[in-house]
Design an enzyme around this catalytic site. Sequence first.
Site, PDB file in Angstrom:
ATOM      1  N   LYS A   1     -20.093  11.220 -22.119  1.00 11.43           N
ATOM      2  CA  LYS A   1     -20.399   9.902 -21.545  1.00 11.43           C
ATOM      3  C   LYS A   1     -19.199   9.003 -21.735  1.00 11.43           C
ATOM      4  CE  LYS A   1     -24.069   7.960 -19.590  1.00 11.43           C
ATOM      5  NZ  LYS A   1     -25.155   8.651 -18.851  1.00 11.43           N
TER       6      LYS A   1
ATOM      7  N   ASP B   1     -22.915   5.777 -13.850  1.00  7.08           N
ATOM      8  CA  ASP B   1     -24.026   5.305 -14.686  1.00  7.08           C
ATOM      9  C   ASP B   1     -24.202   3.830 -14.334  1.00  7.08           C
ATOM     10  OD1 ASP B   1     -25.916   6.080 -16.936  1.00  7.08           O
ATOM     11  OD2 ASP B   1     -24.958   4.356 -17.850  1.00  7.08           O
TER      12      ASP B   1
HETATM   13  P1  NAD Z   1     -28.436   0.107 -12.054  1.00  2.79           P
HETATM   14  O1  NAD Z   1     -27.332  -0.752 -12.525  1.00  2.79           O
HETATM   15  O2  NAD Z   1     -28.461   0.567 -10.637  1.00  2.79           O
HETATM   16  O3  NAD Z   1     -29.850  -0.612 -12.349  1.00  2.79           O
HETATM   17  C1  NAD Z   1     -30.204  -1.173 -13.567  1.00  2.79           C
HETATM   18  C2  NAD Z   1     -31.310  -2.188 -13.277  1.00  2.79           C
HETATM   19  O4  NAD Z   1     -31.837  -2.661 -14.513  1.00  2.79           O
HETATM   20  C3  NAD Z   1     -30.822  -3.418 -12.522  1.00  2.79           C
HETATM   21  O5  NAD Z   1     -31.784  -3.757 -11.534  1.00  2.79           O
HETATM   22  C4  NAD Z   1     -30.777  -4.499 -13.606  1.00  2.79           C
HETATM   23  O6  NAD Z   1     -30.959  -5.806 -13.077  1.00  2.79           O
HETATM   24  C5  NAD Z   1     -31.955  -4.066 -14.442  1.00  2.79           C
HETATM   25  N1  NAD Z   1     -31.982  -4.628 -15.786  1.00  2.79           N
HETATM   26  C6  NAD Z   1     -30.971  -4.750 -16.689  1.00  2.79           C
HETATM   27  N2  NAD Z   1     -31.432  -5.340 -17.817  1.00  2.79           N
HETATM   28  C7  NAD Z   1     -32.750  -5.549 -17.613  1.00  2.79           C
HETATM   29  C8  NAD Z   1     -33.785  -6.119 -18.398  1.00  2.79           C
HETATM   30  N3  NAD Z   1     -33.557  -6.573 -19.632  1.00  2.79           N
HETATM   31  N4  NAD Z   1     -35.023  -6.203 -17.876  1.00  2.79           N
HETATM   32  C9  NAD Z   1     -35.291  -5.743 -16.630  1.00  2.79           C
HETATM   33  N5  NAD Z   1     -34.360  -5.200 -15.849  1.00  2.79           N
HETATM   34  C10 NAD Z   1     -33.118  -5.109 -16.335  1.00  2.79           C
HETATM   35  O7  NAD Z   1     -28.470   1.351 -13.062  1.00  2.79           O
HETATM   36  P2  NAD Z   1     -29.185   2.744 -12.858  1.00  2.79           P
HETATM   37  O8  NAD Z   1     -28.159   3.718 -12.427  1.00  2.79           O
HETATM   38  O9  NAD Z   1     -30.446   2.591 -12.100  1.00  2.79           O
HETATM   39  O10 NAD Z   1     -29.507   3.078 -14.383  1.00  2.79           O
HETATM   40  C11 NAD Z   1     -30.674   2.577 -15.037  1.00  2.79           C
HETATM   41  C12 NAD Z   1     -30.982   3.482 -16.209  1.00  2.79           C
HETATM   42  O11 NAD Z   1     -31.140   4.815 -15.724  1.00  2.79           O
HETATM   43  C13 NAD Z   1     -29.890   3.556 -17.280  1.00  2.79           C
HETATM   44  O12 NAD Z   1     -30.504   3.746 -18.537  1.00  2.79           O
HETATM   45  C14 NAD Z   1     -29.117   4.804 -16.899  1.00  2.79           C
HETATM   46  O13 NAD Z   1     -28.421   5.359 -17.998  1.00  2.79           O
HETATM   47  C15 NAD Z   1     -30.265   5.665 -16.438  1.00  2.79           C
HETATM   48  N6  NAD Z   1     -29.852   6.785 -15.597  1.00  2.79           N
HETATM   49  C16 NAD Z   1     -29.248   6.580 -14.390  1.00  2.79           C
HETATM   50  C17 NAD Z   1     -28.856   7.686 -13.628  1.00  2.79           C
HETATM   51  C18 NAD Z   1     -28.255   7.552 -12.262  1.00  2.79           C
HETATM   52  O14 NAD Z   1     -27.974   8.588 -11.642  1.00  2.79           O
HETATM   53  N7  NAD Z   1     -28.059   6.353 -11.749  1.00  2.79           N
HETATM   54  C19 NAD Z   1     -29.071   8.983 -14.111  1.00  2.79           C
HETATM   55  C20 NAD Z   1     -29.708   9.154 -15.344  1.00  2.79           C
HETATM   56  C21 NAD Z   1     -30.084   8.031 -16.068  1.00  2.79           C
END
Ligand code: NAD
Length: 417
Positions: A105, A145
């Site tokens: 990561k 991410d």
């Molecule tokens: P992203 O940036 O697209 O979305 C994150 C969302 O969370 C945004 O809408 C943001 O406004 C919201 N957010 C942040 N803080 C918040 C809070 N305190 N309360 C409510 N909402 C809040 O990111 P993503 O890619 O969707 O990733 C989200 C999670 O999923 C992370 O933990 C990431 O590690 C995990 N993840 C993502 C992927 C991927 O392929 N994108 C894969 C595996 C895991």
Amino acid sequence: MTDTNPFESLQEQLDDASEYLDVREDVLERLKQPERVLELTLSVEMDDGTIETFDAYRSQFNGDRGPYKGGIRYHPGVTRDEVKALSGWMAYKTAVVDIPYGGGKGGIELDPSEYSESELERITRSFAEEIRPFIGEDKDVPAPDVNTGQREMNWIKDTYETLENTTAPGVITGKALENGGSKGRVEATGRSTMFAAREVFDYLGKDMEEATVAVQGYGNAGSIAARLLEDLGANVVAVSDSSGAIYNPEGFDTRQVKEFKRDTGSVAGYDRTTEEFGNEDLLTLDVDLLVPAALENAIDGGLAHDVQADVIVEAANGPLTPDADDVLTERGIHVVPDILANAGGVTVSYFEWVQNRQRFQWTEERVNEELESVITDAFDAMIDAYEANDLPNLRTAAYVVAVQRVVDAYEGSGSWP
Ligand code: NAD
């Protein structure tokens, strides 16, 4: 959110699983620490000619099952320990879905909304240049991410290929389609979250068509999981992002909410029928399914007492602290853990890497079918371990499966020197 150290959470999760595994203490110690952590200070010229410095990291946790693999996060809260934890979760995620990767990561401590596109490009290319000796198609394959996406992946690929004077699309995944990306990659994390929810509902004899759903975080993972769950017949009644939360007991049209967020920057204010409703209210709403899809530590031991959802499916990485896990286990609330539920992202990243190396593009249908079989196989393996060993919860079961696979790979190849 709490300030629980995510790296300590990871180590606690491994300790919990090890109670049910026949693993030597010294081998377990090795599996609790990253193999290598690169800590960088990037110096990058801003648009006004000044130089700004940024703390950046790449953690390579475990490579026993294949190249290190894992995303790159841009966020003001990025720390060395957070990146170490996320790299560990990746190692066990790739193991539980049984794809031939280790875990890695990366992250840069910055708020991307404060920088212009050209500044972000220079920051990203500077990071790519610094990690270049340590990454490669067979060494370490980064991906997107939080706050990174196709644009950043394309910059990293281009920097790497230019400096290495080669073509190596498989050095990074999550690229745009025209730059060697895979069909279905953007949706993959939300899709695996939906598969995991569907499987656990089946297992528990619950009907998805009768289900109410709350989703914390309406970004890539959360918004797509919400839409695919709605397509299964579920009623998405509450969603949130960092600017606020909305709730309507009648349910939302998730596509319209996404359009609203695209136009205004937030889900907040979408629905005039919405009453004053905060993020904590969403996490404690009486729903059938809660999907945390924002960041780590959303639910701690205290808040876990107030959770009213029947089932939690973790789209985010590490949204529950170990204390929260203990409380939810005691209260009989089933949690499908992150390392399985959100593994769609890395699984389709793996498919992208395979396609890059084959120089052959799969159809979206094939990608989605293969993803479904990977996630349902992993779910079945987790349930088998859960039932066979009478384990306390599904997270421990997923770790039992994953840690055993990493141990087998390590012991099978022996140690050197
Ligand atoms: P992203 O940036 O697209 O979305 C994150 C969302 O969370 C945004 O809408 C943001 O406004 C919201 N957010 C942040 N803080 C918040 C809070 N305190 N309360 C409510 N909402 C809040 O990111 P993503 O890619 O969707 O990733 C989200 C999670 O999923 C992370 O933990 C990431 O590690 C995990 N993840 C993502 C992927 C991927 O392929 N994108 C894969 C595996 C895991």
